[in-house]
Design an enzyme around this catalytic site. Structure first.
Site, PDB file in Angstrom:
ATOM      1  N   ASP A 146      26.028  53.132 -38.577  1.00  0.00           N
ATOM      2  CA  ASP A 146      24.853  52.805 -37.761  1.00  0.00           C
ATOM      3  C   ASP A 146      25.214  52.724 -36.285  1.00  0.00           C
ATOM      4  OD1 ASP A 146      22.188  52.160 -37.311  1.00  0.00           O
ATOM      5  OD2 ASP A 146      22.514  50.012 -37.525  1.00  0.00           O
ATOM      6  N   CYS A 254      13.253  40.763 -40.288  1.00  0.00           N
ATOM      7  CA  CYS A 254      12.245  40.446 -41.305  1.00  0.00           C
ATOM      8  C   CYS A 254      12.660  41.128 -42.600  1.00  0.00           C
ATOM      9  CB  CYS A 254      10.875  40.944 -40.849  1.00  0.00           C
ATOM     10  SG  CYS A 254       9.548  40.680 -42.034  1.00  0.00           S
TER      11      CYS A 254
END
Length: 363
Positions: A146, A254
């Site tokens: 990433d 979230c």
């Protein structure tokens, strides 16, 4: 397989792949798949449409490196295979749903409770590359986590690790979706795995239905501008006022779309000590975190993904959480202590939070 160098002609690549899977498990990865450095045309098309519709918000690097994302073969000279890996990150002892239902508490995404995964997984992937090198000699490899323009999820699907869920994350039938992905690019002609062709989401729309801000605008398409993860981490400006009350107590990321996914009943708890919660971030009051000094923030988020938000945006996020919290002396005292904080961004959100409590008291 012995640990001496071999010529490519004498290598048993299938045996090497078996060894790679063994070494990967020993290094803490739960699964390995191998694919070619190629993004399917459909994924390229969907990515381009997502950019054209402006759904990436302020993520300018998505647009800037779109060609590299669509052409992973350009990221490492001579690459002909990508070893895709996954590593579980869900801590065992976290009161996930409980914290979401306690509005005076701060909810931090489960992946961010411990140490930053980038360094750990990159280090393990590099170790895997060195283990391969001990057998075959210099094979030209490069680890990514990433941290470069790599379309990880399409590659993971092509490597057989799972399918793309409607929330746009990779889902595995045996492990759900609470895992990190990483890639080792290599110049070795390893046998490839079959792509994961099936999609087991069916008619389920649980992730779309539960998203607090309706950010999953259609199956497999997320509007980053509405996504709480983007708003609390990537976004550097004000949080849109119409979304603030919908954020609840979510102050960094979230997990709702994953928590509601039926496949996550199979999610495995991590065995990595680095992914265990630090500084009680899995069970802290919003007001307590809001009163950290910048020095405390820097100290307690050292080596943590939370550092990425920065102190100013951390306070912004917490102010929104406090605006959504019950009106208590502790909450109101914390907000008033930050009312004159020397940041217009923070002050704007503190004033909004105080206004919410004023409305509640009048209502």
């Amino acid at each position: 397989m012995s640990t001496s160098n071999h010529s490519s002609a004498s290598l048993d690549y299938q045996q090497l792949v078996d060894d790679i899977r063994l070494w990967a498990r020993q290094l803490g990865f739960q699964q390995v798949g191998i694919t070619e450095p190629r993004i399917p045309e459909q994924d390229k098309k969907q990515f381009q449409q997502w950019l054209e519709q402006g759904l990436h918000g302020d993520l300018e690097y998505m647009e800037r490196h779109k060609e590299l994302r669509c052409h992973p073969e350009q990221l490492h000279e001579g690459v002909i295979r990508i070893i895709s890996v996954r590593m579980d990150y869900l801590p065992a002892e976290t009161e996930t749903i409980k914290i979401l239902n306690e509005p005076e508490k701060a909810y931090v995404s489960r992946y961010a409770l411990g140490r930053d995964y980038h360094k750990l997984i990159r280090k393990r992937l590099t170790q895997l590359g060195k283990k391969i090198e001990a057998v075959v000699g210099d094979h030209g490899y490069r680890a990514f986590v990433d941290s470069a323009p790599v379309m990880e999820r399409p590659l993971a699907q092509q490597a057989g690790l799972g399918w793309m869920g409607k929330h746009s994350l990779i889902i595995n039938r045996q492990a759900g979706s609470f895992f990190f992905l990483g890639e080792l690019f290599t110049n070795l002609p390893l046998p490839t795995d079959q792509p994961y062709e099936k999609n087991h989401c069916g008619r389920c729309s649980a992730c779309m239905d539960i998203c607090p801000t309706s950010a999953i605008i259609e199956p497999y398409k997320v509007d980053a501008r509405k996504c709480i993860s983007y708003l609390t981490i990537e976004n550097r400006g004000p949080i849109p006022e119409e979304l603030r009350s919908k954020m609840g107590n979510r102050v960094f990321g979230c997990d709702d779309c994953q928590l509601t996914c039926p496949w996550n009943r199979f999610a495995r708890h991590t065995q990595e000590s680095d992914f265990q919660p630090r500084h009680h971030l899995d069970n802290s009051d919003l007001a307590d975190l809001f009163l950290w000094t910048e020095e405390e923030f820097l100290e307690r988020t050292a080596g943590s993904p939370i550092r990425r938000a920065g102190f100013e945006c951390w306070l912004r996020n917490l102010a929104v959480g406090l605006g959504n919290a019950p009106t208590t002396d502790k909450v109101m005292s914390a907000l008033h202590q930050r009312r004159n904080y020397p940041s217009e961004l923070v002050k704007e959100h503190v004033e909004w939070a105080l206004a919410q409590h004023s409305l509640c008291s009048r209502g």
